[in-house]
Write an enzyme that holds these catalytic residues in place. Structure first.
Site, PDB file in Angstrom:
ATOM      1  CG  ASP A   1     -21.096 -16.512 111.881  1.00  0.00           C
ATOM      2  OD1 ASP A   1     -21.721 -15.441 111.798  1.00  0.00           O
ATOM      3  OD2 ASP A   1     -21.021 -17.185 112.929  1.00  0.00           O
TER       4      ASP A   1
ATOM      5  N   GLY B   1     -15.678 -18.969 108.585  1.00  0.00           N
ATOM      6  CA  GLY B   1     -16.427 -19.133 107.338  1.00  0.00           C
ATOM      7  C   GLY B   1     -17.231 -17.902 106.958  1.00  0.00           C
TER       8      GLY B   1
ATOM      9  CB  THR C   1     -21.860 -27.209 102.489  1.00  0.00           C
ATOM     10  OG1 THR C   1     -21.572 -25.852 102.128  1.00  0.00           O
ATOM     11  CG2 THR C   1     -23.310 -27.529 102.177  1.00  0.00           C
TER      12      THR C   1
HETATM   13  N1  AR6 Z   1     -19.727 -15.818 100.866  1.00  0.00           N
HETATM   14  C1  AR6 Z   1     -20.454 -16.902 100.504  1.00  0.00           C
HETATM   15  N2  AR6 Z   1     -20.186 -18.150 100.937  1.00  0.00           N
HETATM   16  C2  AR6 Z   1     -19.135 -18.313 101.768  1.00  0.00           C
HETATM   17  C3  AR6 Z   1     -18.325 -17.236 102.210  1.00  0.00           C
HETATM   18  C4  AR6 Z   1     -18.665 -15.935 101.724  1.00  0.00           C
HETATM   19  N3  AR6 Z   1     -17.962 -14.853 102.069  1.00  0.00           N
HETATM   20  N4  AR6 Z   1     -17.362 -17.729 103.045  1.00  0.00           N
HETATM   21  C5  AR6 Z   1     -17.553 -19.066 103.111  1.00  0.00           C
HETATM   22  N5  AR6 Z   1     -18.612 -19.430 102.354  1.00  0.00           N
HETATM   23  P1  AR6 Z   1     -19.387 -22.251 106.690  1.00  0.00           P
HETATM   24  P2  AR6 Z   1     -21.367 -23.915 108.144  1.00  0.00           P
HETATM   25  C6  AR6 Z   1     -19.190 -20.762 102.105  1.00  0.00           C
HETATM   26  O1  AR6 Z   1     -18.258 -23.029 107.255  1.00  0.00           O
HETATM   27  O2  AR6 Z   1     -20.838 -25.144 107.485  1.00  0.00           O
HETATM   28  C7  AR6 Z   1     -18.898 -20.753 111.434  1.00  0.00           C
HETATM   29  O3  AR6 Z   1     -17.750 -20.738 112.242  1.00  0.00           O
HETATM   30  C8  AR6 Z   1     -18.350 -21.968 102.403  1.00  0.00           C
HETATM   31  O4  AR6 Z   1     -17.403 -22.184 101.353  1.00  0.00           O
HETATM   32  O5  AR6 Z   1     -19.254 -20.774 106.636  1.00  0.00           O
HETATM   33  O6  AR6 Z   1     -22.852 -23.701 108.209  1.00  0.00           O
HETATM   34  C9  AR6 Z   1     -20.178 -20.488 112.220  1.00  0.00           C
HETATM   35  O7  AR6 Z   1     -19.965 -19.614 113.297  1.00  0.00           O
HETATM   36  C10 AR6 Z   1     -19.401 -23.053 102.450  1.00  0.00           C
HETATM   37  O8  AR6 Z   1     -19.763 -23.442 101.114  1.00  0.00           O
HETATM   38  O9  AR6 Z   1     -20.772 -22.543 107.489  1.00  0.00           O
HETATM   39  C11 AR6 Z   1     -20.546 -21.863 112.700  1.00  0.00           C
HETATM   40  O10 AR6 Z   1     -19.856 -22.207 113.883  1.00  0.00           O
HETATM   41  C12 AR6 Z   1     -20.603 -22.327 103.066  1.00  0.00           C
HETATM   42  O11 AR6 Z   1     -20.308 -20.925 102.968  1.00  0.00           O
HETATM   43  C13 AR6 Z   1     -20.107 -22.753 111.564  1.00  0.00           C
HETATM   44  O12 AR6 Z   1     -19.045 -22.063 110.901  1.00  0.00           O
HETATM   45  C14 AR6 Z   1     -20.878 -22.653 104.527  1.00  0.00           C
HETATM   46  O13 AR6 Z   1     -19.649 -22.822 105.219  1.00  0.00           O
HETATM   47  C15 AR6 Z   1     -21.195 -22.964 110.557  1.00  0.00           C
HETATM   48  O14 AR6 Z   1     -20.762 -23.904 109.607  1.00  0.00           O
END
Ligand code: AR6
Length: 174
Positions: free
Chosen positions: A38, A36, A124
């Site tokens: 991260d 994601g 999310t």
């Molecule tokens: N820019 C902005 N938002 C983004 C981007 C980006 N480049 N890429 C994804 N999103 P998530 P979590 C959005 O899964 O739910 C990781 O593996 C995405 O569409 O990134 O907090 C970490 O290491 C969504 O709306 O984070 C943890 O293990 C939002 O960012 C876990 O995922 C959050 O999605 C954290 O999960």
């Protein structure tokens, strides 16, 4: 110390392209990177980020810790890593933990004297927090937490998140 409320705007895009003083990462407790947002931030910031994360880890859910932004271009100063709650149905303090993420990020931003800050929609994605409830918590917490941050950009990576955040912001600013 707190003197004003920040302005808040919702924008579509990729948080690794932001030019705010600091960007927030939705990390996991290891601070070593992941999928994601991260994964995108670690790819953009380069391998020094995981090394810096390892020195600060673990980061508890609801807490936040800062590192430099290393190779991110455009060059920004800081990455604030926060660990959101994993959604387990809503009765495991997930809403409180998510609110704590937003509050702690503002506290850390104040310590860094960052005046502009960009957030992704924490928890999310992989962590499964319902996006509508998360949008409500994000906007409410950011509007009510005292801070010296002047401007906040909520970065929506998809259209549905954009709508939810924009609608929530409009409702609260009526
Ligand atoms: N820019 C902005 N938002 C983004 C981007 C980006 N480049 N890429 C994804 N999103 P998530 P979590 C959005 O899964 O739910 C990781 O593996 C995405 O569409 O990134 O907090 C970490 O290491 C969504 O709306 O984070 C943890 O293990 C939002 O960012 C876990 O995922 C959050 O999605 C954290 O999960």
């Amino acid at each position: 110390m707190s003197t004003h409320s920040p302005t808040i705007e919702v924008v579509s895009g990729d948080i690794t392209r932001e030019q705010t003083d600091a960007i927030v990462n939705a990390a996991n407790e290891s601070l070593l990177g992941g999928g994601g947002v991260d994964g995108a931030i670690h790819r953009a910031a380069g391998p020094r980020l995981a090394r810096a994360g390892a020195e600060l880890a673990p980061c508890d859910p609801g807490d936040a810790k800062a590192t430099p932004a290393f190779d991110l271009t455009p060059p920004i100063k800081h990455i604030i890593h926060t660990v959101g709650p994993i959604w387990e149905g809503g009765n495991h303090a997930e809403p409180e933990t998510l609110a704590s993420c937003y509050r702690r990020c503002l506290e850390v931003a104040d310590e860094l004297r960052a005046e502009t800050l960009a957030f992704p929609a924490i928890s999310t994605g992989v962590y499964g927090f319902p996006a509508d409830r998360a949008a409500h918590i994000a906007v409410t917490t950011l509007r009510t937490t005292p801070t010296n941050v002047r401007h906040i950009r909520l970065i929506a990576f998809d259209q549905r998140t954009y709508r939810l955040l924009a609608d929530e912001l409009a409702r609260q600013q009526l």
